[in-house]
Each structure stands twice: as C-alpha cells, then as structure tokens.
Design a protein around this motif. Sequence first.
Motif, mmCIF file in Angstrom:
data_model
loop_
_atom_site.group_PDB
_atom_site.id
_atom_site.type_symbol
_atom_site.label_atom_id
_atom_site.label_comp_id
_atom_site.label_asym_id
_atom_site.label_seq_id
_atom_site.Cartn_x
_atom_site.Cartn_y
_atom_site.Cartn_z
ATOM 1 N N ARG A 28 0.826 -1.206 0.000
ATOM 2 C CA ARG A 28 0.000 0.000 0.000
ATOM 3 C C ARG A 28 0.863 1.259 0.000
ATOM 4 N NH1 ARG A 28 -4.359 -1.928 4.626
ATOM 5 N NH2 ARG A 28 -5.488 -3.450 3.311
ATOM 6 N N ILE A 29 1.905 1.238 0.790
ATOM 7 C CA ILE A 29 2.819 2.405 0.841
ATOM 8 C C ILE A 29 3.468 2.631 -0.523
ATOM 9 C CG2 ILE A 29 4.955 3.275 1.855
ATOM 10 C CD1 ILE A 29 4.160 1.837 4.454
ATOM 11 N N SER A 30 3.916 1.532 -1.171
ATOM 12 C CA SER A 30 4.563 1.653 -2.492
ATOM 13 C C SER A 30 3.576 2.181 -3.532
ATOM 14 C CB SER A 30 5.113 0.296 -2.932
ATOM 15 O OG SER A 30 6.080 -0.164 -2.014
ATOM 16 N N ALA A 31 2.353 1.643 -3.530
ATOM 17 C CA ALA A 31 1.339 2.098 -4.497
ATOM 18 C C ALA A 31 1.005 3.559 -4.278
ATOM 19 C CB ALA A 31 0.078 1.237 -4.371
ATOM 20 N N LYS A 32 0.914 3.950 -3.023
ATOM 21 C CA LYS A 32 0.621 5.354 -2.723
ATOM 22 C C LYS A 32 1.748 6.258 -3.195
ATOM 23 C CE LYS A 32 -0.693 8.413 1.056
ATOM 24 N NZ LYS A 32 -0.953 8.532 2.515
ATOM 25 N N GLY A 33 2.981 5.783 -3.042
ATOM 26 C CA GLY A 33 4.126 6.567 -3.525
ATOM 27 C C GLY A 33 4.126 6.719 -5.038
ATOM 28 N N VAL A 34 3.779 5.625 -5.736
ATOM 29 C CA VAL A 34 3.727 5.671 -7.200
ATOM 30 C C VAL A 34 2.651 6.646 -7.658
ATOM 31 C CG1 VAL A 34 3.186 4.346 -9.268
ATOM 32 C CG2 VAL A 34 4.662 3.357 -7.509
ATOM 33 N N LEU A 35 1.476 6.580 -7.016
ATOM 34 C CA LEU A 35 0.387 7.479 -7.395
ATOM 35 C C LEU A 35 0.754 8.936 -7.119
ATOM 36 C CD1 LEU A 35 -2.734 5.502 -6.099
ATOM 37 C CD2 LEU A 35 -2.034 5.863 -8.476
ATOM 38 N N THR A 36 1.397 9.167 -5.985
ATOM 39 C CA THR A 36 1.825 10.537 -5.665
ATOM 40 C C THR A 36 2.826 11.054 -6.687
ATOM 41 O OG1 THR A 36 1.496 10.090 -3.309
ATOM 42 C CG2 THR A 36 2.867 11.990 -3.897
ATOM 43 N N THR A 37 3.778 10.201 -7.054
ATOM 44 C CA THR A 37 4.790 10.586 -8.066
ATOM 45 C C THR A 37 4.136 10.868 -9.413
ATOM 46 O OG1 THR A 37 6.435 9.204 -6.946
ATOM 47 C CG2 THR A 37 6.906 9.876 -9.223
ATOM 48 N N ALA A 38 3.167 10.011 -9.782
ATOM 49 C CA ALA A 38 2.480 10.212 -11.060
ATOM 50 C C ALA A 38 1.695 11.522 -11.062
ATOM 51 C CB ALA A 38 1.535 9.038 -11.330
ATOM 52 N N GLN A 39 1.032 11.818 -9.937
ATOM 53 C CA GLN A 39 0.286 13.072 -9.847
ATOM 54 C C GLN A 39 1.200 14.277 -9.975
ATOM 55 O OE1 GLN A 39 -1.805 12.779 -6.157
ATOM 56 N NE2 GLN A 39 -3.463 11.498 -6.989
ATOM 57 N N HIS A 40 2.340 14.220 -9.290
ATOM 58 C CA HIS A 40 3.315 15.321 -9.385
ATOM 59 C C HIS A 40 3.828 15.479 -10.817
ATOM 60 C CE1 HIS A 40 4.277 15.012 -4.781
ATOM 61 N NE2 HIS A 40 3.081 15.540 -5.035
#
Length: 301
Positions: A28-40
């Motif tokens: 979950r932490i990794s997926a959240k990081g990927v989504l945050t990076t993609a949004q940025h």
Amino acid sequence: MINRFTGASAFASTILARQPAAWLSNTRISAKGVLTTAQHTLTILGVTALVVMAVLFFRPDLAKSLSDSLNPVPEAEPISLVAPPLSALMDAPAPAATTAAGASSQLSAEEKALLGTQKQQRWVTDWLSKRYRVAGDATNMLVSTAYLTAREIKLDPLLILAVMAIESGLNPFAESPMGAQGLMQVMSKVHHERFQEMGGLQAALNPVANIRVGSLILKDYVTRGGSVEAGLKSYVGAAAFAHDDGYGAKVLAEYQRLKQVSSGKKVPTITPVMAQSKPAPKAETPAAPAASAADTQIAGL
C-alpha cells in the motif's frame, strides 16, 4: 524439550502470520508513492504545457519558427532579373500530322503535361490570390484564361500573368489617365481593330478579351524587339526613350517569382517590390510620323 519445541513453533507461526499483513502494508505504501509521483509528474507536465502555450500565444514568431522547423519546405531561390530567351517563352508548334501509334503516344504525353500544368495553375492561382487579395474563384478564372491564351498563341503564360499583375494588380476594371484599360492595360482606342471581332471597344473591360488582345500585343512586341526586355519596353510605351523607369525589371522580377511558385517552391506573397508594383505613367511619345506613332503606342500605363 517438548515445551521448547512447542514454543519455537508458536513463535514461528506468529512470524508467518504477521508477514502477509506487513507485505500488504508495504504494498500500500509503495502504491501510494507511485500514485503521488504520477500526480506530481502530470502536474508538472500540465504546468509546462500551459507555459509553452502562453509563450506561443504571445510570441507568434516563435510559433511560426517551430512550425517551420517541424514542416520544412523548399526555400525560394534568389530572384534573378535575367530575362528568359525567346525560345523559352514561345513553344514550338505541334507537328502537322502523325501516325496512329505516334498520335497515341503523343496523347499520353499531352495528358501527363496537362496534369503537371493543372498542378502549376493551382499553385500560381493560390499565390496570386493571396498576393493581390483577389477572390480565389476570380483568380482561377484569370489564370486559366492566361494559360489557355498562352497555349493558343505560343507564349509563356507566366509572362502574361506577370505583365497582368504589374499593370493592373489583377483588377479587370482598372483604367489609367492615358486611357489604358483592363487587366493588361490595353490602349483600346489605339488597338481598336483587335477588339472588333470580340464585340468592339466595350470588350476592353472583358477579362477574356483583354487578356487575349494584351497577350497578342505583348508577343508582337517581344518578337519584333528580339528580346523580352525590348518587348516590355515597347509594351509600356518607352520604345523611343533611353529607359522604361524600371517597368521591365518589375515584370521580370514578378515573372521569376511566378516561375518559382509554379515549381512548388515557397515564395513570400509580400515583398518590397509590392510597394513599387504600380508602373510609372506612360510618357508621351515624341513627335513622329503617324505610322510610326501608331507602332509605338501600345498597351501599358
């Protein structure tokens, strides 16, 4: 001993039971990081696109440069004011008779030439329409008439169009103070006999009649003068003078532009010569015998 083994087993079971929960938490932490990076990343790209669009909107020159770099086109060659030889302006007449096989092959060649001519006419029509701000349909009619007339009288259609452009700016109703009329500024009162078969002097403002009569006069002067420069000098009424006030140079410059346009090259529709495209008024012909005066008084401003 049994207690130790049982305790170790219980400890191992506890570790194994906790591993899926830890894995899910890490996932979950990794997926959240990927989504945050993609949004940025998308935010940065969106802001960059907006900045680029704003720059191109306020700097159209940069937009044009970018468009030219992405869609390169052949550049126009420098304009040369050297007049073409008469052989290049006047086509050789077609042979009087051919065999059946010869006629078939000639037809094929004519069809190919016709396709090439139609493409040239489209380029020339579009360029003249933009340059002189004349409706496309009207320009197409004038260009088609010039090409048909040129084919009939064996003269370069681009020379006809160049004279037409400099003389009247493609205005079929133009009239000079000296009485020159129409697209090619024909002195209808002097060349009235040429209009007789076309309906009389009132036909001088008929585009088709004006182009035909002006083209015949132009060819006559070029042929008698022995060069394009001499023919243009006579056409503008300066045969008896030392110079033609730059009229011939203007026509030849326009002719060279049309040559480049007809070959598919990109030629600017606005050039410095446009400010000087209107020829100088025709000078008065010096005193001479009536027959000589009639010979030197021709179409032109």
